[in-house]
Design a protein around this motif. Structure first.
Motif, short mmCIF file in Angstrom:
data_model
loop_
_atom_site.label_atom_id
_atom_site.label_comp_id
_atom_site.label_asym_id
_atom_site.label_seq_id
_atom_site.Cartn_x
_atom_site.Cartn_y
_atom_site.Cartn_z
N THR A 17 0.85 -1.19 0.00
CA THR A 17 0.00 0.00 0.00
C THR A 17 0.88 1.23 0.00
O THR A 17 1.99 1.22 0.52
CB THR A 17 -0.92 0.04 1.23
N ASP A 18 0.38 2.31 -0.57
CA ASP A 18 1.09 3.57 -0.63
C ASP A 18 0.49 4.51 0.40
O ASP A 18 -0.62 4.99 0.25
CB ASP A 18 0.98 4.16 -2.03
N LYS A 19 1.25 4.79 1.46
CA LYS A 19 0.72 5.60 2.55
C LYS A 19 0.75 7.09 2.25
O LYS A 19 0.20 7.89 2.99
CB LYS A 19 1.53 5.32 3.83
N THR A 20 1.43 7.49 1.17
CA THR A 20 1.56 8.92 0.88
C THR A 20 0.55 9.38 -0.17
O THR A 20 0.61 10.50 -0.63
CB THR A 20 2.98 9.22 0.37
N GLY A 21 -0.37 8.54 -0.56
CA GLY A 21 -1.32 8.88 -1.59
C GLY A 21 -1.23 7.88 -2.72
O GLY A 21 -0.27 7.15 -2.85
N TYR A 22 -2.25 7.85 -3.57
CA TYR A 22 -2.31 6.82 -4.60
C TYR A 22 -1.19 6.99 -5.62
O TYR A 22 -0.94 8.07 -6.13
CB TYR A 22 -3.64 6.87 -5.33
N ARG A 23 -0.52 5.91 -5.89
CA ARG A 23 0.40 5.79 -7.01
C ARG A 23 0.21 4.40 -7.59
O ARG A 23 -0.12 3.46 -6.86
CB ARG A 23 1.86 5.96 -6.58
N PRO A 24 0.44 4.23 -8.88
CA PRO A 24 0.33 2.88 -9.45
C PRO A 24 1.20 1.89 -8.69
O PRO A 24 2.30 2.23 -8.23
CB PRO A 24 0.83 3.08 -10.89
N LEU A 25 0.73 0.66 -8.57
CA LEU A 25 1.42 -0.34 -7.78
C LEU A 25 2.83 -0.61 -8.31
O LEU A 25 3.77 -0.80 -7.53
CB LEU A 25 0.60 -1.64 -7.76
N TYR A 26 2.99 -0.59 -9.64
CA TYR A 26 4.32 -0.88 -10.18
C TYR A 26 5.34 0.17 -9.75
O TYR A 26 6.53 -0.12 -9.59
CB TYR A 26 4.27 -1.01 -11.71
N GLN A 27 4.88 1.44 -9.55
CA GLN A 27 5.79 2.48 -9.09
C GLN A 27 6.21 2.25 -7.65
O GLN A 27 7.37 2.48 -7.28
CB GLN A 27 5.13 3.85 -9.24
#
Length: 238
Positions: free
Chosen positions: A2-12
């Motif tokens: 999961t990205d805790k800083t806001g949505y980013r694509p999973l591959y990133q």
């Protein structure tokens, strides 16, 4: 993941994780990465997500794919580090490999300009490296570098190689990934003219460079003066 800083694509997110493993030495230069399938199982993501993350690292030249063998962390060889970030050549010719003429290094307190350029805190200590380099036995370049001591303890006083960025990676786990440069024409001051064997006020090319690691943190401030009588600053853009 999961990205805790806001949505980013999973591959990133996966790419950034892999990048961190390269930066902190978990994955060593020249070492083979686990298979894409193994990485996908470890992170509980799809095989396609891992592949896309590795494709991005390959574009950044951080890893290389070898057909039928696997994916490897690219080693920062002296030749690669010189030609990746060193742009001098004969007019119309190939890039040049510079020779080190003289090197001096020391530790000391960062001044206000050092702190601003490297984004250091008050009271920070730095390593200063001054060296002369050239071609065919002639001194052509004066380089003055400032490095954060916290990242480069023990560097001062060492016998330093020609290709510093390869040493940064192998000995200090600092991988230079981006440099920014500003160029301008200046007139040689008396002391610099003497080092280059020219008259004061001779035109020189001044290059102001900040080098950043994989996390975008400034790790080197380098000022270079170049006598461009026999060489040019050559950049190829793609």
């Amino acid at each position: 993941m999961t990205d805790k800083t806001g949505y980013r694509p999973l591959y990133q997110q996966v790419r950034d994780l892999f990048q961190s493993r390269i930066a902190d030495g978990t994955w060593l230069p020249g070492g083979k990465l686990p298979s894409e399938q193994a990485l996908a199982r470890e992170l509980d993501v799809s095989h396609g997500t891992v592949r896309k993350a590795l494709d991005e690292l390959a574009l950044q030249k951080l890893v290389e794919r070898r057909q039928g063998t696997g994916t490897f962390v690219r080693a920062v060889t002296p030749e690669r580090s010189v030609f990746q970030f060193f742009y001098f050549a004969r007019p119309g010719g190939d890039r040049l490999m510079p020779e080190v003429v003289e090197t001096r290094s020391s530790e000391g307190a960062a001044n206000a300009l050092d702190r601003r350029q490297l984004r250091l805190a008050d009271g920070a200590q730095v390593v200063r490296v001054d060296r002369l380099r050239g071609f065919d036995g002639a001194t052509t370049l004066i380089e003055r570098m400032v490095l954060p001591l916290e990242r480069f303890r023990g560097l001062a006083g060492r016998k330093l190689p020609n290709a510093l960025y390869a040493m940064y990676h192998s000995d200090y786990r600092v991988l230079v990934s981006v440099v920014t440069e500003e160029l301008r024409a200046v007139a040689a001051e008396t002391d610099d003219a003497a080092l280059l064997g020219v008259s004061p006020a001779t035109p020189l090319l001044a290059i102001d460079r900040i080098a950043y690691d994989l996390d975008g943190i400034a790790v080197e401030w380098r000022q270079t003066l170049c006598l461009t009588r026999d060489v040019v600053y050559s950049v190829t853009q793609r």
